[in-house]
Design an enzyme around this catalytic site. Structure first.
Site, PDB file in Angstrom:
ATOM      1  N   ILE A 139       0.596  -1.483   0.313  1.00 65.01           N
ATOM      2  CA  ILE A 139      -0.221   0.089   0.159  1.00 65.01           C
ATOM      3  C   ILE A 139       0.898   1.292   0.206  1.00 65.01           C
ATOM      4  O   ILE A 139       0.783   2.631  -0.173  1.00 65.01           O
ATOM      5  CB  ILE A 139      -0.936  -0.279   1.028  1.00 65.01           C
ATOM      6  CG1 ILE A 139      -2.443   0.909   1.287  1.00 65.01           C
ATOM      7  CG2 ILE A 139       0.089   0.633   2.952  1.00 65.01           C
ATOM      8  CD1 ILE A 139      -3.100   0.854   1.771  1.00 65.01           C
TER       9      ILE A 139
ATOM     10  N   ASN B 114      -1.763   1.502  16.086  1.00 68.26           N
ATOM     11  CA  ASN B 114      -3.174   1.316  17.192  1.00 68.26           C
ATOM     12  C   ASN B 114      -3.526   2.388  17.963  1.00 68.26           C
ATOM     13  O   ASN B 114      -2.815   3.581  17.276  1.00 68.26           O
ATOM     14  CB  ASN B 114      -1.714   0.404  17.992  1.00 68.26           C
ATOM     15  CG  ASN B 114      -0.620   1.410  18.532  1.00 68.26           C
ATOM     16  OD1 ASN B 114      -0.428   2.576  18.899  1.00 68.26           O
ATOM     17  ND2 ASN B 114       0.746   0.772  18.157  1.00 68.26           N
TER      18      ASN B 114
ATOM     19  N   GLY C 230       4.051  -4.529  11.395  1.00 68.41           N
ATOM     20  CA  GLY C 230       2.765  -4.461  10.199  1.00 68.41           C
ATOM     21  C   GLY C 230       2.960  -3.252   9.340  1.00 68.41           C
ATOM     22  O   GLY C 230       3.893  -3.254   8.426  1.00 68.41           O
TER      23      GLY C 230
ATOM     24  N   ASP D 217       1.427  -0.014   9.800  1.00 65.66           N
ATOM     25  CA  ASP D 217       2.074   0.650  10.321  1.00 65.66           C
ATOM     26  C   ASP D 217       3.256   0.920  10.333  1.00 65.66           C
ATOM     27  O   ASP D 217       3.484   2.017  10.111  1.00 65.66           O
ATOM     28  CB  ASP D 217       1.089   0.413  11.919  1.00 65.66           C
ATOM     29  CG  ASP D 217       0.896   2.060  12.715  1.00 65.66           C
ATOM     30  OD1 ASP D 217       1.562   2.806  12.296  1.00 65.66           O
ATOM     31  OD2 ASP D 217       0.354   1.877  13.343  1.00 65.66           O
TER      32      ASP D 217
ATOM     33  N   GLY E  20      -3.929  -8.686  10.290  1.00 65.77           N
ATOM     34  CA  GLY E  20      -1.944  -9.766  11.034  1.00 65.77           C
ATOM     35  C   GLY E  20      -2.165  -9.212  12.393  1.00 65.77           C
ATOM     36  O   GLY E  20      -3.025 -10.536  12.949  1.00 65.77           O
ATOM     37  N   VAL E  21      -1.573  -8.324  13.230  1.00 65.24           N
ATOM     38  CA  VAL E  21      -1.650  -8.782  14.093  1.00 65.24           C
ATOM     39  C   VAL E  21      -2.355  -9.409  15.260  1.00 65.24           C
ATOM     40  O   VAL E  21      -2.285  -9.306  16.715  1.00 65.24           O
ATOM     41  CB  VAL E  21      -0.290  -7.164  14.887  1.00 65.24           C
ATOM     42  CG1 VAL E  21       0.101  -7.406  16.321  1.00 65.24           C
ATOM     43  CG2 VAL E  21       0.835  -7.377  14.108  1.00 65.24           C
ATOM     44  N   TYR E  22      -3.541  -8.234  14.997  1.00 67.10           N
ATOM     45  CA  TYR E  22      -4.967  -8.119  16.057  1.00 67.10           C
ATOM     46  C   TYR E  22      -5.448  -9.238  15.740  1.00 67.10           C
ATOM     47  O   TYR E  22      -6.843  -8.915  16.232  1.00 67.10           O
ATOM     48  CB  TYR E  22      -5.516  -7.085  15.694  1.00 67.10           C
ATOM     49  CG  TYR E  22      -5.231  -5.761  16.095  1.00 67.10           C
ATOM     50  CD1 TYR E  22      -4.152  -6.090  16.923  1.00 67.10           C
ATOM     51  CD2 TYR E  22      -5.549  -4.248  15.837  1.00 67.10           C
ATOM     52  CE1 TYR E  22      -3.655  -4.514  17.826  1.00 67.10           C
ATOM     53  CE2 TYR E  22      -4.931  -2.973  16.735  1.00 67.10           C
ATOM     54  CZ  TYR E  22      -4.477  -3.150  17.090  1.00 67.10           C
ATOM     55  OH  TYR E  22      -3.731  -2.276  18.495  1.00 67.10           O
TER      56      TYR E  22
END
Ligand code: AR6
Length: 329
Positions: A10, A23, A31, A33, A118-120
């Site tokens: 992206i 977050n 990720g 971010d 992803g992480v979440y």
């Protein structure tokens, strides 16, 4: 305006705004971010420090700095806790609030990553469905173009059962087509052309449906399209939205009777008009194309037509799952 799905990074997209899956602190992380902060440079973090964080489901806007995108919209997705803690509603509001913020800032092109997937830990297939449904309903009333960027190969865009069903259909058509390569196929083709030629003269004995077809024989693609839009009782806007086609492209086609669309555009209109297979062939021929059983894309579109499913977003999700190019756009 259209909805696209692509695989990629992206941070490389030249759009008005990209969305960041951030977050609550908005002070960076891993990720997407991390990738966005790295590509934008330290000034992005400086601006983020002034924002005072962000609630889950909300969205805030910053500049894009060194990114090709003009803005970054930071939204905070829900952490997956089994699905009964309001995760879906929060994820919907991430998309909705980001879309509204982008619209308010006058953004015409916007790209999303798969927020929370992803992480979440949000299950990827469900995350894709929430993204597609929320974006689709927003596009019904807003003039923006939205791209969903999928980074992971395993982010499924259709259910396993639909994927299996379409795969079996593709296999069956391929097998049938190869079996049809023998002399019987040639005989059938000869018979087809002989019958077509027989039907050519405008005699009094020509049945009504053939007369109707013959009266439109000189029509161009654009003329046939406009006639069929009227016949379907659709407005232009309803039609190009159902076709996932950009308003500007539609007016080009409307204003130029000799416009030659791409096959993807012609097929998108066949879907928007909910044409059956014969009518789809007829419209495609006006653009110099045909539906073929040698092309996976064609077979997948045929599958949806035969099932009476004319939802272009669902068709595109399936095409994406089979690595085919999408309709419209
Ligand atoms: N372009 C597009 N998509 C990407 C990219 C990229 N460059 N990189 C990763 N993805 P995640 P979350 C995909 O974990 O689940 C951060 O630390 C990725 O494969 O980035 O919302 C934040 O600071 C996945 O499909 O975001 C938060 O603490 C999707 O982007 C937390 O992670 C989202 O994965 C947020 O977790």
């Amino acid at each position: 305006m259209p909805f696209y799905m692509i695989r990629g990074d992206i941070t490389k997209l030249q759009v008005d705004a990209i969305v960041n899956a951030a977050n609550n602190t908005l002070l960076g992380g891993g990720g997407v971010d991390g990738a966005i902060h790295r590509a934008a440079g330290p000034k992005l973090l400086e601006e983020c420090r002034t924002l005072g964080g962000c609630e889950t489901g909300q969205a805030k806007l910053t500049g894009g700095y060194n990114l090709p995108a003009k803005y970054v919209i930071h939204t905070v997705g829900p952490i997956w806790r089994g699905g009964n803690r309001g995760e879906r509603e929060l994820l919907v509001s991430c998309y909705r609030n980001s879309l509204e913020l982008a619209s308010k800032e006058g953004c015409k092109t916007l790209a999303f990553p798969l927020i929370s997937a992803g992480v979440y830990g949000y299950p990827k297939d469900q995350a894709v469905q929430v993204a597609v449904e929320t974006i689709q309903s927003f596009l019904l009333t807003h003039d923006v173009s939205v791209t969903l960027v999928l980074f992971d190969r395993d982010a499924a865009t259709v259910s396993k059962s639909l994927f299996t069903d379409i795969s079996s259909y593709i296999d069956a058509q391929f097998i049938k087509e190869h079996a049809d390569q023998g002399p019987e196929c040639v005989r059938r083709e000869v018979a087809f052309y002989r019958d077509a030629v027989k039907g050519m003269p405008m005699s009094a004995g020509v049945p009504g449906s053939q007369k109707e077809a013959l009266s439109h024989i000189d029509e161009s693609f654009s003329q046939m399209l406009l006639r069929k839009i009227d016949a379907a009782g659709l407005t232009d806007a309803e039609c190009y939205k159902k076709a996932n086609i950009d308003r500007k492209l539609f007016s080009k086609i409307r204003n130029d009777p000799h416009y030659r669309p791409s096959k993807a555009t012609a097929l998108a209109f066949a879907i928007a008009l909910e044409l059956d297979l014969n009518e789809t062939q007829e419209l495609l021929r006006k653009a110099g194309f045909t539906l073929s059983h040698f092309q996976k894309l064609d077979i997948i579109v045929e599958y949806f037509i035969l099932h009476g499913n004319y939802d272009i977003f669902q068709i595109n999700q399936a095409l994406f799952a089979f690595d085919q190019s999408l309709l419209g756009g």
